[in-house]
Structure formats: C-alpha cells, structure tokens
Design a protein around this motif. Structure first.
Motif: not given
Length: 149
Positions: A61-69, A92-104
């Motif tokens: 478990p970790h976090r990033h301050p920036e929003d990430r795609l 599970a996310h197969p190839p081609g998937s996009v995950v939107v991860l808000p910062g923090d």
C-alpha cells in the motif's frame, strides 16, 4: 498565437518499443523496472512513464500525490484500494484497460498472474509514499521483495 510546448517536446518524434530504456527505480522492489518515455517525472509538468513488474511481485500500500491514468500495455494489472494489502480487494485489468487513480488514493498492486506493463500518464512531480515505511525499498533494512505466498 503559437502554443508553447513542454520542454524538449516541440518536434515530432516517435518512440519504438525497442527504444524503451528500462531501469531500476529506488521506490520499487529491485526486480521491477521503470522507463521514462516522455517528459521528466521529477519536474512539474506532464510526463509519461512505463512500469514493468515481474510475476509474483507486490507493491504494498502506497499513494501518489498526483492524479494518474494507467493504461495496461501487457499482462494483467491487479490493483486494489485501501491502506492494507488485501487480495480480496484486487481487481484484474487486462491489456487495453485504463485505470483512473485520483491523487492521494491508498492502493496496492500485485503481478498475480505474471508480468505486467502499465503506462502511467500524469502531471509531475511524481511522488510515491508507502503507508508503512517498512515496505519502502528506500528505507534501510526494509523487506524489498514481496513475492506471492
């Protein structure tokens, strides 16, 4: 009025897979790799990196301050949300998937079914903070490889 470009990106270019320069990254377990594709993730501004994690490796478990795609390039990307590693929370996310991860957002990854490669697009600077300092490979004496049980 001409638009300005991000530093070093004013000329057309392409990056072929064989030109990707994979390197260790101090915040990752030793067998994981990171490649800077576009931009400078340590500076303010847009960047694009790729992350390669071999079979069985966990990023606790970790976090990033920036929003990430995240775009899954190959393999299956398992990601879960929360402060504690919980296999039941992995999606599970197969190839081609996009995950939107808000910062923090606290999260974790596992290369549960084999190596995966993700492409991360964000606005830097890149940050990575483990919720438990003992999980951080940059911490002296930390356990750096999290193999599957």
């Amino acid at each position: 009025m001409a638009r300005s470009h991000q530093p070093g990106e004013s000329n057309f270019r392409s990056i072929l897979p064989e030109q990707i320069d994979w390197k260790p990254f101090p915040a990752f377990p030793p067998s994981a790799r990171l490649a800077i594709v576009v931009g400078d993730p340590l500076q303010p501004g847009p960047y694009l990196i790729r992350v390669k994690v071999p079979d069985g490796v966990k990023l606790m478990p970790h976090r990033h301050p920036e929003d990430r795609l995240y775009t899954v390039i190959s393999g299956v990307f398992y990601i879960g949300l929360g402060d504690t590693f919980d296999e039941d929370k992995l999606i599970a996310h197969p190839p081609g998937s996009v995950v939107v991860l808000p910062g923090d957002t606290p999260h974790f990854h596992w290369a549960k079914s084999g190596e995966y490669v993700t492409q991360v697009t964000a606005i830097g600077p890149l940050g990575l903070e483990y919720l438990d300092a003992h999980d951080d490979p940059r911490t002296k004496g930390a356990s750096t490889t999290k193999a599957s049980s």
